[in-house]
Design a protein around this motif. Structure first.
Motif, PDB file in Angstrom:
ATOM      1  N   ILE A  46      74.806  64.899 101.454  1.00 26.12           N
ATOM      2  CA  ILE A  46      74.243  63.563 101.671  1.00 26.12           C
ATOM      3  C   ILE A  46      74.116  63.279 103.166  1.00 26.12           C
ATOM      4  O   ILE A  46      73.067  62.843 103.659  1.00 26.12           O
ATOM      5  N   LEU A  47      75.189  63.539 103.905  1.00 19.94           N
ATOM      6  CA  LEU A  47      75.161  63.287 105.348  1.00 19.94           C
ATOM      7  C   LEU A  47      74.119  64.161 106.042  1.00 19.94           C
ATOM      8  O   LEU A  47      73.439  63.717 106.970  1.00 19.94           O
ATOM      9  N   GLY A  48      73.993  65.416 105.599  1.00 15.52           N
ATOM     10  CA  GLY A  48      73.002  66.300 106.207  1.00 15.52           C
ATOM     11  C   GLY A  48      71.583  65.791 106.014  1.00 15.52           C
ATOM     12  O   GLY A  48      70.765  65.840 106.934  1.00 15.52           O
ATOM     13  N   GLY A  49      71.272  65.294 104.819  1.00 14.44           N
ATOM     14  CA  GLY A  49      69.948  64.750 104.571  1.00 14.44           C
ATOM     15  C   GLY A  49      69.651  63.537 105.428  1.00 14.44           C
ATOM     16  O   GLY A  49      68.557  63.415 105.995  1.00 14.44           O
ATOM     17  N   VAL A  50      70.627  62.646 105.543  1.00 13.66           N
ATOM     18  CA  VAL A  50      70.420  61.442 106.357  1.00 13.66           C
ATOM     19  C   VAL A  50      70.319  61.808 107.835  1.00 13.66           C
ATOM     20  O   VAL A  50      69.496  61.255 108.575  1.00 13.66           O
ATOM     21  N   LEU A  51      71.149  62.752 108.294  1.00 18.83           N
ATOM     22  CA  LEU A  51      71.096  63.190 109.694  1.00 18.83           C
ATOM     23  C   LEU A  51      69.730  63.763 110.039  1.00 18.83           C
ATOM     24  O   LEU A  51      69.128  63.419 111.065  1.00 18.83           O
ATOM     25  N   PHE A  52      69.205  64.636 109.194  1.00 17.84           N
ATOM     26  CA  PHE A  52      67.919  65.270 109.478  1.00 17.84           C
ATOM     27  C   PHE A  52      66.755  64.288 109.326  1.00 17.84           C
ATOM     28  O   PHE A  52      65.717  64.470 109.943  1.00 17.84           O
ATOM     29  N   SER A  53      66.931  63.259 108.517  1.00 14.19           N
ATOM     30  CA  SER A  53      65.836  62.308 108.304  1.00 14.19           C
ATOM     31  C   SER A  53      65.512  61.512 109.561  1.00 14.19           C
ATOM     32  O   SER A  53      64.400  61.006 109.709  1.00 14.19           O
TER      33      SER A  53
END
Length: 311
Positions: free
Chosen positions: A191-198
């Motif tokens: 979840i954090l990775g998706g938000v970070l890359f977004s």
């Protein structure tokens, strides 16, 4: 055979082969270890049991990558290096910053999610294309790496009891942590990775309000997961406590549930874990569905000379 038929064949899916082969080897190792009592097999037992589910899920996630930026080498290094850095960083910070208190698990959640997020950012900072789905996959790799090394530590510790070495307790620990691994560290860091890359650019990761809120939300899920034993016990005692248990609670002690309360405690405990897992999975799937695949238009430097301009 068409490409779609090839992809739908379970026998040709790498993650299925890894799971089945690894499970067969782990069961064989368990049987031989119990039969022979050979302590030299314990490291094999610990490593196979701790890494089987995390590695399987990372391979499964890799098959759903968005771009060519995600190579097997990158995912493997993120899994291994991110997992080790996360475990070491969390161990140092928790040793110096945390003390026994009602907020202990909140601190654990904040620290462990922070070190995993930092490890992910450091290891993927040079990626030219940062898609949301690739960020989720790489985040899962870091989280599952963390989970694998952590599970190995718990399994090794479970081996030692006051009555001597207990292979049964080691096996039970690995089975339980393996079953719960998909809804733990890998899920939260994905979840954090998706938000970070977004919210990222080609050259920089950006700390946005959305990322901060996601970090706090994931840390809260982590803290609730770790503290569910205490939460279930407190709720059980509040609903069914005896006068003696109430006295212990008023003095700051946490009594164990009686045999009559054990069923209620067990139901509350597993129901609480299931609720936390459902919230995390719903968040992950929502983020995955809302993410869009990057444009497949080639960059200008790849356009052959003389081609008409893109409109």
């Amino acid at each position: 055979m068409t490409t779609s038929t090839y992809r739908r064949s379970p026998a040709r899916r790498p993650w299925v082969r890894i799971l089945l082969t690894g499970l067969a080897l782990w069961l064989l190792t368990v049987a031989v270890t119990f039969l022979t009592g050979n302590p030299n097999l314990i490291p094999t037992l610990v490593l196979l049991g701790s890494f089987l589910v995390p590695v399987t899920f990372v391979v499964w996630a890799f098959e759903r990558r968005d771009t060519g930026e995600l190579t097997p080498t990158l995912v493997f290094s993120t899994f291994l290096t991110g997992g080790v850095l996360g475990v070491l960083g969390a161990s140092v910070l928790e040793s110096y910053l945390l003390r026994p208190s009602p907020w202990l698990f909140a601190g654990v959640g904040l620290i462990e999610e922070a070190v995993k997020l930092l490890a992910l950012a450091v290891l993927t900072r040079h990626l030219a294309v940062k898609s949301v789905r690739d960020g989720m996959i790489l985040g899962a790799a870091v989280g599952f790496g963390f989970a694998a090394f952590e599970s190995a530590g718990y399994a090794f510790t479970a081996l030692f009891t006051v009555k001597g070495l207990s292979l049964m307790q080691l096996v039970q620990t690995e089975v339980l942590r393996g079953l719960l691994a998909p809804v733990g560290h890998g899920l939260w860091t994905a979840i954090l990775g998706g938000v970070l890359f977004s919210a990222s650019t080609r050259d920089h990761f950006l700390v946005t309000g959305r990322l901060v809120l996601a970090y706090l939300g994931v840390s809260a899920l982590h803290a609730l997961w770790d503290s569910m034993h205490s939460i279930a016990l407190v709720v059980t005692l509040l609903l069914t406590s005896t006068p003696g248990q109430l006295d212990l609670l008023s003095q700051g002690w946490m009594p164990e549930p009686s045999p009559a309360q054990l069923q209620s405690f067990t139901i509350l405990y597993w129901a609480g874990l299931a609720l936390v897992a459902v919230v995390g999975l719903a968040w992950l799937f929502g983020l995955w569905r809302l993410s869009h695949r990057p444009s497949r238009t080639p960059p200008a430097w790849r356009i052959p000379t003389g081609s008409p301009p893109l409109r």
